[in-house]
Design an enzyme around this catalytic site. Structure first.
Site, PDB file in Angstrom:
ATOM      1  N   HIS A 163      -5.306 -33.396  18.494  1.00 18.62           N
ATOM      2  CA  HIS A 163      -4.230 -34.268  18.980  1.00 18.62           C
ATOM      3  C   HIS A 163      -3.112 -33.445  19.615  1.00 18.62           C
ATOM      4  O   HIS A 163      -2.012 -33.953  19.827  1.00 18.62           O
ATOM      5  CB  HIS A 163      -3.671 -35.107  17.826  1.00 18.62           C
ATOM      6  CG  HIS A 163      -4.713 -36.012  17.242  1.00 18.62           C
ATOM      7  ND1 HIS A 163      -4.878 -37.311  17.641  1.00 18.62           N
ATOM      8  CD2 HIS A 163      -5.676 -35.770  16.324  1.00 18.62           C
ATOM      9  CE1 HIS A 163      -5.895 -37.841  16.983  1.00 18.62           C
ATOM     10  NE2 HIS A 163      -6.396 -36.925  16.179  1.00 18.62           N
ATOM     11  N   GLY A 194      -5.085  -2.131   5.005  1.00 17.69           N
ATOM     12  CA  GLY A 194      -4.279  -3.274   4.552  1.00 17.69           C
ATOM     13  C   GLY A 194      -4.969  -4.618   4.770  1.00 17.69           C
ATOM     14  O   GLY A 194      -5.115  -5.429   3.860  1.00 17.69           O
ATOM     15  N   ARG A 195      -5.412  -4.841   5.998  1.00 18.18           N
ATOM     16  CA  ARG A 195      -6.014  -6.151   6.330  1.00 18.18           C
ATOM     17  C   ARG A 195      -7.414  -6.324   5.753  1.00 18.18           C
ATOM     18  O   ARG A 195      -8.018  -7.380   5.897  1.00 18.18           O
ATOM     19  CB  ARG A 195      -5.994  -6.366   7.854  1.00 18.18           C
ATOM     20  CG  ARG A 195      -6.643  -5.247   8.653  1.00 18.18           C
ATOM     21  CD  ARG A 195      -6.228  -5.306  10.118  1.00 18.18           C
ATOM     22  NE  ARG A 195      -6.718  -4.166  10.883  1.00 18.18           N
ATOM     23  CZ  ARG A 195      -6.086  -3.007  10.979  1.00 18.18           C
ATOM     24  NH1 ARG A 195      -4.960  -2.816  10.325  1.00 18.18           N
ATOM     25  NH2 ARG A 195      -6.582  -2.028  11.715  1.00 18.18           N
ATOM     26  N   GLU A 209      10.542  -4.783   4.464  1.00 18.22           N
ATOM     27  CA  GLU A 209      10.629  -6.202   4.111  1.00 18.22           C
ATOM     28  C   GLU A 209      10.266  -6.404   2.637  1.00 18.22           C
ATOM     29  O   GLU A 209      10.946  -7.103   1.887  1.00 18.22           O
ATOM     30  CB  GLU A 209       9.683  -7.045   4.983  1.00 18.22           C
ATOM     31  CG  GLU A 209       9.996  -7.051   6.465  1.00 18.22           C
ATOM     32  CD  GLU A 209       9.376  -5.892   7.228  1.00 18.22           C
ATOM     33  OE1 GLU A 209       9.027  -4.853   6.604  1.00 18.22           O
ATOM     34  OE2 GLU A 209       9.252  -6.011   8.453  1.00 18.22           O
ATOM     35  N   LYS A 245       0.835  -1.207   0.000  1.00 20.74           N
ATOM     36  CA  LYS A 245       0.000   0.000   0.000  1.00 20.74           C
ATOM     37  C   LYS A 245       0.872   1.260   0.000  1.00 20.74           C
ATOM     38  O   LYS A 245       0.709   2.155  -0.803  1.00 20.74           O
ATOM     39  CB  LYS A 245      -0.919  -0.034   1.234  1.00 20.74           C
ATOM     40  CG  LYS A 245      -1.848   1.153   1.356  1.00 20.74           C
ATOM     41  CD  LYS A 245      -2.826   0.957   2.511  1.00 20.74           C
ATOM     42  CE  LYS A 245      -3.623   2.228   2.739  1.00 20.74           C
ATOM     43  NZ  LYS A 245      -4.603   2.092   3.821  1.00 20.74           N
ATOM     44  N   GLU A 303      -5.201  -6.913  14.976  1.00 19.18           N
ATOM     45  CA  GLU A 303      -4.677  -5.613  14.540  1.00 19.18           C
ATOM     46  C   GLU A 303      -5.800  -4.571  14.542  1.00 19.18           C
ATOM     47  O   GLU A 303      -5.563  -3.395  14.725  1.00 19.18           O
ATOM     48  CB  GLU A 303      -4.035  -5.726  13.144  1.00 19.18           C
ATOM     49  CG  GLU A 303      -2.940  -4.685  12.934  1.00 19.18           C
ATOM     50  CD  GLU A 303      -2.196  -4.846  11.615  1.00 19.18           C
ATOM     51  OE1 GLU A 303      -2.764  -5.381  10.660  1.00 19.18           O
ATOM     52  OE2 GLU A 303      -1.036  -4.399  11.542  1.00 19.18           O
TER      53      GLU A 303
HETATM   54  C1  G6Q Z   1      -2.721  -3.996   7.770  1.00 17.36           C
HETATM   55  C2  G6Q Z   1      -1.500  -3.411   8.259  1.00 17.36           C
HETATM   56  C3  G6Q Z   1      -0.237  -4.084   7.793  1.00 17.36           C
HETATM   57  C4  G6Q Z   1       0.192  -3.738   6.374  1.00 17.36           C
HETATM   58  C5  G6Q Z   1       1.638  -4.197   6.172  1.00 17.36           C
HETATM   59  C6  G6Q Z   1       2.110  -3.964   4.764  1.00 17.36           C
HETATM   60  O1  G6Q Z   1      -3.822  -3.558   7.995  1.00 17.36           O
HETATM   61  O2  G6Q Z   1      -1.493  -2.069   8.027  1.00 17.36           O
HETATM   62  O3  G6Q Z   1      -0.314  -5.477   7.908  1.00 17.36           O
HETATM   63  O4  G6Q Z   1      -0.663  -4.329   5.464  1.00 17.36           O
HETATM   64  O5  G6Q Z   1       2.475  -3.548   7.070  1.00 17.36           O
HETATM   65  O6  G6Q Z   1       2.043  -2.622   4.451  1.00 17.36           O
HETATM   66  P1  G6Q Z   1       2.221  -2.136   2.970  1.00 17.36           P
HETATM   67  O7  G6Q Z   1       1.090  -2.689   2.181  1.00 17.36           O
HETATM   68  O8  G6Q Z   1       2.192  -0.637   3.014  1.00 17.36           O
HETATM   69  O9  G6Q Z   1       3.526  -2.674   2.495  1.00 17.36           O
END
Ligand code: G6Q
Length: 548
Positions: free
Chosen positions: A384, A267-268, A212, A206, A353
């Site tokens: 189990h 994001g989520r 990462e 986003k 989150e």
């Molecule tokens: C979701 C969070 C988080 C986000 C990641 C990746 O609601 O904000 O999980 O999606 O940190 O972020 P980017 O999409 O900006 O790389």
């Protein structure tokens, strides 16, 4: 808003809790055998049996009053019409617009967002089709066989979970890979299994600033260029999904290879947007549309249905009942379908989150518990393993058992075993096994009295442990869309009850911020002295270890 625990309905629930807390569900079922039918609801291809919960009509009535006192109806409307309910980031939370299959417009800042939503969907469709039918060719004119989604958190889990859940609908030629971890082991493993000529990388971020993701994307780009030798080929093998055009450009991906989404998509909550590109490529545009259709079905249900017959609201209120009155600190998600193996992980992020917050929307510290710890795994395997604690441990841990009714695709005899276990576990959680039952059973089996007395306490199950059974008619795009939307709305309702902002995530910031200086330190680029002695010591150990 007044603090939750000061509301009249909350106080009424506290009084009611005293009358019900020691009541055993066995008793409830004996007194009212109808509860199995009464506490059951079906929406589209999803059925919920919530009869095995420690509640009665009065509990549900009071919980609905609580929701009313928290202005739930108004808040649902506010979300759907694009109000900036994410108050700390001054953003709308409009994932419902992404699957708005009606012709109604939805506005943010006076602009109808549906036009852009539909335009991006059309672009995604064209692109996905080209990949799927083999029109989109790599730099040596070969068709694409491997898709690597590089993203993390919300830009990874939704697409990963959905592709795995709907594997039976996936294109047989396409191998899907998801890289999220900056531990190079993951990316390296994927790179070793693919060919640059036939691979498409989707860089999904986003912000397009996530360390990462960008690190993995740069490494993948370097690997690709090592083989392809010419930057002009990047356009055939790298696309981006983002809200940040400039950063995408700076990375070297052409704007025409970028699929856009907007700041009002959390994001989520973003798998319905261009972040779902990997899903659409894998499943095809019709199945992606069916996924949206399923979510839309749940959206309409949530918006239109009264509280009494509203699936997400019922699930949410039951959760509040355990968290705020029974002090249940955790909630388990246990799918009994191999396709749903990533579902607990996905819900873990979605819920924790969103609602892992400690202040109300106005910044005042909450005087009650909010989101539980969400955990879980494949139910049949967990039986189990950690189910022992659920049956005989000291914590009350409500659980959602999720299964599909359809046998289709399962090997002969397997599905019945699976479903018999779902029903048996829920029964065991509810009924338990009393001392008398355990003792009599052992005596009847010929055990001597003394041994039976010694062993009996260990074999007692207190029961009275709550579960929701969620049954999907079958695993298909519509039902998976509905299931995800069900949880999204459940989480939203709980956020409303707790008066927290479910759509920000400041809690992930601090660690990121501190990592910057530590990284410079580990690389030997800079030295900082204001660490606590433990952090200082750890840095020193790392440096010494890697100095020779
Ligand atoms: C979701 C969070 C988080 C986000 C990641 C990746 O609601 O904000 O999980 O999606 O940190 O972020 P980017 O999409 O900006 O790389």
């Amino acid at each position: 808003m007044a603090s939750l625990n000061e509301l009249e309905s909350f106080k009424a629930l506290e009084r009611h809790f005293i009358t019900i807390k020691d009541m055993h569900m066995r008793e409830m079922f004996e007194k009212d055998p109808d509860r199995a039918y009464k506490y059951f609801i079906k929406v589209g291809g999803i059925k919920l049996d919530y009869s095995k919960n420690r509640l009665n009509d009065e509990t549900l009535k009071l919980l609905r009053l609580l929701a009313q006192e928290c202005s739930l109806k108004e808040k649902i409307k506010a979300m759907y019409k694009g109000d900036k309910i994410n108050n700390t980031e001054e953003r709308a939370a409009l994932h419902t617009a992404l699957r708005n299959k009606s012709s109604f417009s939805i506005e943010v800042d006076g602009i109808d967002v549906m036009e852009n939503v539909n335009a991006v969907l059309r672009r995604m469709e064209d692109f996905s089709r080209a990949i799927r039918i083999g029109d989109w060719l790599g730099y040596t004119n070969q068709i694409i066989t491997d898709i690597v989604n590089i993203g993390i958190g919300g830009s990874d889990l939704g697409a990963l979970m959905t592709c795995k859940a709907l594997r039976n609908f996936g294109h047989p030629r396409l191998n899907m890979h998801f890289v999220s971890n900056v531990d190079g082991v993951q990316l390296q493993g994927v790179l070793e299994s693919i060919h640059p000529e036939t691979t498409l990388f989707i860089v999904a971020s986003k912000t397009f600033s996530t360390q990462e993701t960008l690190t993995n994307a740069f490494t993948a780009r370097k690997w690709f260029l090592y083989h392809a030798l010419d930057e002009k080929y990047i356009a055939k093998h790298f696309v981006a999904v983002s809200t940040n055009k400039q950063a995408v450009k700076a990375f070297g991906i052409d704007e025409k290879n970028m699929f856009e989404f907007w700041d009002w998509v959390g994001g989520r909550y973003s798998l319905w947007s261009a972040i779902g590109l990997a899903i659409m490529i894998y499943l095809g545009e019709e199945n992606f549309s069916a996924l949206l259709e399923g979510a839309y079905l749940m959206d309409r249900h949530f918006y239109c249905e009264d509280f009494e017959n509203n699936l997400p609201i019922i699930l949410a209120l039951i959760g509040v009942w355990y968290i705020n009155f029974f002090d249940a600190g955790s909630h388990i998600i246990a799918p009994y379908d191999q396709h749903l193996r990533y579902f607990p992980k996905f819900i873990q992020q979605l819920d924790m989150e969103s609602n892992g917050k400690q202040v109300q929307k106005n910044g005042a510290k909450v005087q009650y518990d909010t989101a539980p710890v969400i955990w879980g795994d494949m139910g049949i395997n967990a039986q189990h393993a950690f189910f022992q604690l659920l049956h005989q441990g000291t914590h009350l841990s409500p659980i959602d058992l999720i299964a599909s009714l359809s046998k289709k695709g399962n090997l002969p005899g397997h599905h019945e075993i699976l479903l018999s276990n779902v029903f048996a576990q829920a029964q065991a959680f509810m009924r338990g096994k009393t001392y008398d039952e355990v003792y009599k059973e052992m005596i009847n089996n010929g055990m001597d009295k003394e041994k039976a007395e010694k062993l009996a306490p260990h074999k007692v199950f207190s029961g009275n442990r709550p579960s929701n059974i969620i049954l999907l008619d079958e695993i298909n795009p519509v039902n998976i869309g509905s299931l995800i939307a069900l949880y999204e709305h459940k989480i939203f309702v709980q956020g409303v009850i707790w008066d927290i902002n479910s759509f920000d995530q400041w809690g992930v910031e601090l660690g990121k911020e501190l990592a910057k200086n530590i990284l410079a330190e580990l690389k030997g680029q800079q030295e900082f002295n204001d660490y606590d002695s433990s952090t200082k010591h750890l840095i020193q150990i790392y440096k010494e270890f890697n100095s020779h």
